[in-house]
Design a protein around this motif. Structure first.
Motif, mmCIF file in Angstrom:
data_model
loop_
_atom_site.group_PDB
_atom_site.id
_atom_site.type_symbol
_atom_site.label_atom_id
_atom_site.label_comp_id
_atom_site.label_asym_id
_atom_site.label_seq_id
_atom_site.Cartn_x
_atom_site.Cartn_y
_atom_site.Cartn_z
ATOM 1 N N GLY A 4 -19.923 -5.815 -33.211
ATOM 2 C CA GLY A 4 -21.353 -6.169 -33.363
ATOM 3 C C GLY A 4 -22.401 -5.916 -31.922
ATOM 4 N N ALA A 5 -21.792 -5.416 -30.909
ATOM 5 C CA ALA A 5 -22.330 -5.128 -29.764
ATOM 6 C C ALA A 5 -23.162 -3.753 -30.078
ATOM 7 N N GLN A 6 -24.268 -3.369 -29.460
ATOM 8 C CA GLN A 6 -24.769 -2.172 -29.316
ATOM 9 C C GLN A 6 -24.096 -1.048 -28.723
ATOM 10 N N GLU A 7 -23.377 -1.653 -27.735
ATOM 11 C CA GLU A 7 -22.643 -0.836 -26.722
ATOM 12 C C GLU A 7 -22.379 -1.581 -25.568
ATOM 13 N N SER A 8 -21.480 -0.988 -24.662
ATOM 14 C CA SER A 8 -21.171 -1.757 -23.475
ATOM 15 C C SER A 8 -22.370 -1.936 -22.617
ATOM 16 N N ALA A 9 -22.606 -3.140 -21.829
ATOM 17 C CA ALA A 9 -23.399 -3.387 -21.014
ATOM 18 C C ALA A 9 -23.745 -2.449 -19.772
ATOM 19 N N PHE A 10 -22.656 -1.711 -19.465
ATOM 20 C CA PHE A 10 -22.664 -0.860 -18.355
ATOM 21 C C PHE A 10 -21.403 0.052 -18.368
ATOM 22 N N PRO A 11 -21.130 0.942 -17.606
ATOM 23 C CA PRO A 11 -19.929 1.798 -17.700
ATOM 24 C C PRO A 11 -18.777 0.846 -17.182
ATOM 25 N N LEU A 12 -17.889 0.779 -18.128
ATOM 26 C CA LEU A 12 -16.729 -0.227 -17.872
ATOM 27 C C LEU A 12 -15.511 0.285 -16.843
ATOM 28 N N ILE A 13 -15.236 -0.939 -16.153
ATOM 29 C CA ILE A 13 -14.237 -0.792 -15.044
ATOM 30 C C ILE A 13 -12.932 -1.267 -15.475
ATOM 31 N N ILE A 14 -11.886 -0.201 -15.655
ATOM 32 C CA ILE A 14 -10.750 -0.697 -16.032
ATOM 33 C C ILE A 14 -9.908 -0.088 -14.734
ATOM 34 N N ALA A 15 -9.297 -0.856 -13.894
ATOM 35 C CA ALA A 15 -8.667 -0.533 -12.813
ATOM 36 C C ALA A 15 -7.365 -0.907 -12.502
ATOM 37 N N GLY A 16 -6.370 -0.149 -12.385
ATOM 38 C CA GLY A 16 -4.921 -0.661 -12.341
ATOM 39 C C GLY A 16 -4.608 -0.344 -10.543
ATOM 40 N N ASP A 17 -3.844 -1.511 -10.177
ATOM 41 C CA ASP A 17 -3.194 -1.561 -8.980
ATOM 42 C C ASP A 17 -4.338 -1.175 -7.692
ATOM 43 N N ASP A 18 -4.110 -0.074 -7.078
ATOM 44 C CA ASP A 18 -4.962 0.547 -5.940
ATOM 45 C C ASP A 18 -6.460 0.809 -6.325
ATOM 46 N N GLY A 19 -6.646 0.925 -7.791
ATOM 47 C CA GLY A 19 -7.965 1.411 -8.097
ATOM 48 C C GLY A 19 -8.961 -0.012 -8.197
ATOM 49 N N ALA A 20 -8.180 -1.229 -8.356
ATOM 50 C CA ALA A 20 -8.753 -2.562 -8.312
ATOM 51 C C ALA A 20 -9.249 -2.915 -6.872
ATOM 52 N N ALA A 21 -8.983 -1.929 -5.776
ATOM 53 C CA ALA A 21 -9.446 -2.451 -4.425
ATOM 54 C C ALA A 21 -10.907 -1.599 -4.195
ATOM 55 N N LEU A 22 -11.222 -0.863 -5.417
ATOM 56 C CA LEU A 22 -12.642 -0.167 -5.362
ATOM 57 C C LEU A 22 -13.527 -1.120 -6.046
ATOM 58 N N PRO A 23 -14.507 -1.731 -5.577
ATOM 59 C CA PRO A 23 -15.232 -2.790 -6.435
ATOM 60 C C PRO A 23 -16.093 -2.156 -7.522
ATOM 61 N N HIS A 24 -16.626 -0.802 -7.324
ATOM 62 C CA HIS A 24 -17.072 0.092 -8.490
ATOM 63 C C HIS A 24 -16.280 0.910 -8.888
ATOM 64 N N TYR A 25 -15.139 0.922 -9.125
ATOM 65 C CA TYR A 25 -14.208 1.982 -9.554
ATOM 66 C C TYR A 25 -14.561 2.494 -10.878
ATOM 67 N N HIS A 26 -14.169 3.933 -11.151
ATOM 68 C CA HIS A 26 -14.408 4.417 -12.361
ATOM 69 C C HIS A 26 -12.932 4.862 -13.154
ATOM 70 N N PRO A 27 -12.724 4.420 -14.418
ATOM 71 C CA PRO A 27 -11.523 4.732 -14.944
ATOM 72 C C PRO A 27 -11.223 6.160 -14.960
ATOM 73 N N THR A 28 -10.002 6.539 -14.380
ATOM 74 C CA THR A 28 -9.495 7.916 -14.452
ATOM 75 C C THR A 28 -8.255 8.129 -15.543
ATOM 76 N N ALA A 29 -7.587 9.163 -15.533
ATOM 77 C CA ALA A 29 -6.368 9.514 -16.171
ATOM 78 C C ALA A 29 -5.360 9.079 -15.578
ATOM 79 N N LYS A 30 -5.401 8.164 -14.829
ATOM 80 C CA LYS A 30 -3.989 7.404 -14.175
ATOM 81 C C LYS A 30 -3.779 6.468 -15.234
ATOM 82 N N VAL A 31 -2.491 6.394 -15.498
ATOM 83 C CA VAL A 31 -1.614 5.718 -16.365
ATOM 84 C C VAL A 31 -1.617 4.167 -15.904
ATOM 85 N N LEU A 32 -1.982 3.288 -16.858
ATOM 86 C CA LEU A 32 -1.767 1.967 -16.495
ATOM 87 C C LEU A 32 -0.362 1.592 -15.924
ATOM 88 N N PRO A 33 -0.412 0.498 -14.855
ATOM 89 C CA PRO A 33 0.929 0.308 -14.457
ATOM 90 C C PRO A 33 1.780 -0.456 -15.319
#
Length: 387
Positions: A199-228
């Motif tokens: 029921g949401a119109q959309e996400s409120a902002f570009p979603l941040i999904i960060a695994g391992d070292d990606g989580a060390a970047l506060p405004h990370y952008h999801p990549t093609a990296k496989v989840l750990p």
């Protein structure tokens, strides 16, 4: 945090239409104190807040006696539907908006005009001065923002809905698990799909999904990296309702099937607990009259007790509503005082470059009695299924 939620019912009312006319009347009263005859409202989010109009390329003129929208033929029907009873000037397709606005102002016969200087270009301002040289233009900032910073009952209902949509989507998405080989980008797309599906119109902002070292970047952008397979998963997400109001949440959990997926980093759990403790330290300060800098100070002092303050590299939180980042801002040196009706995030985090990061973020309402936590998802570092 659940203990704060009982106050919420006292702040709520039965769902009702947005009262855009009352908002414009409140703004109109500020024209007199600002020695203005008319204000040119050019920020799209402000036009929406004051009128309900969801299109673009449209300016609102707020005068001491009347209001007028300046738009174009694409929005004739939309204006009639969304802004019934509000006068509109529809410019011909041969005329640019930058030329239509001064033409309409000239017809109003006003001499002291304010502009939202943060949302117009220098070229636009020079053009208006050229076409209306006799007008005394005044740079205005904060007039509409000052109205928006305190949410009315209808807005609070919409924000609570945004929080509930975000929580439901996250729970559905997270409990579904991730198949082997799922990338951060794919997981982000799945969460976006889930948000819209409930029921949401959309996400409120570009979603941040960060695994391992990606989580060390506060405004990370999801990549093609496989989840750990066994690792940290940081998710920063929110929902936007059909009326444009947003929520903003973050959880940091572990992926993995084993009981101890992180034997090499025994400091992970203490760091996560320190972040949660720092968030709790801010809550007693969420009350009217408290300076925003004090909320930030409380979080930093909590982290300093366990020697983690140097790893906290951003502000403690911010307001939100029609925009994901609005006043007030919890940061060092900000003297702005909290008011009842403000809705804010508290989002401490610690980040270790090339290793992992932890952030816990919740949404709060400031009431006369104190802070009300609008979100109630578990905040622990509990293990999540890989598949």
């Amino acid at each position: 945090m659940r203990a704060y939620r009982f106050i919420w019912s006292r702040f709520m009312a039965v769902a009702s239409p947005f009262d855009h006319a009352s908002r414009r009347e409140r703004l109109r009263s500020l024209l007199v104190t600002s020695d203005l005859e008319l204000l040119v409202v050019s920020r799209g989010v402000h036009v929406r807040y004051l009128t309900g109009f969801t299109g673009d390329s449209t300016v609102l003129l707020v005068g001491r006696k009347q209001d007028l929208l300046v738009s174009d033929g694409r929005y004739t029907e939309q204006l009639a539907r969304e802004c019934a009873g509000l006068a509109a000037h529809v410019r011909p397709s041969s005329q640019k908006l930058v030329d239509a606005v001064p033409e309409v102002i000239r017809a109003q016969g006003v001499n002291r005009v304010g502009v939202e200087s943060a949302s117009i270009t220098l070229a636009e301002m020079e053009r208006w001065r050229e076409l209306l040289p006799a007008v005394a233009w005044k740079s205005c900032q904060g007039l509409v923002e000052g109205l928006r910073v305190v949410k009315d009952a209808r807005e609070l209902q919409e924000i609570q809905l945004a929080v509930e949509l975000a929580q439901k989507a996250y729970t559905t998405w997270r409990h579904g698990g991730f198949s082997p080989g799922t990338t951060e980008k794919q997981a982000s797309d799945q969460l976006e799909f889930t948000l819209r599906g409930i029921g949401a119109q959309e996400s409120a902002f570009p979603l941040i999904i960060a695994g391992d070292d990606g989580a060390a970047l506060p405004h990370y952008h999801p990549t093609a990296k496989v989840l750990p397979e066994n690792g940290v998963l940081l998710v920063d997400w929110g929902a936007q309702t059909v009326h444009g109001y947003k929520s903003d949440l973050t959880r940091t959990t572990l992926l993995g099937k084993g009981p101890k997926p992180f034997p090499q980093t025994p400091e992970l759990e203490p760091a996560h607990q320190a972040v949660r403790t720092a968030q709790m330290a801010a809550i007693p300060w969420l009350k009217p009259g408290v300076e925003c800098s004090q909320v930030d100070k409380a979080v930093r002092e909590s982290l300093a007790k366990v020697n983690l303050e140097q790893y906290f590299v951003h502000g403690t939180g911010h307001g939100f509503g029609l925009e994901i980042h609005e006043a007030p801002w919890f940061r060092h040196g900000n003297p702005e005082k909290l008011q009842a009706g403000m809705v804010v995030t508290i989002e401490p985090g610690v980040y270790f470059p090339e290793r992992w990061g932890i952030r816990v973020e919740d949404d709060f309402l400031v009431t006369p009695e104190g802070g009300v936590c609008l979100s109630d998802l578990p905040r622990g570092l509990e293990l999540g299924p890989r598949s």
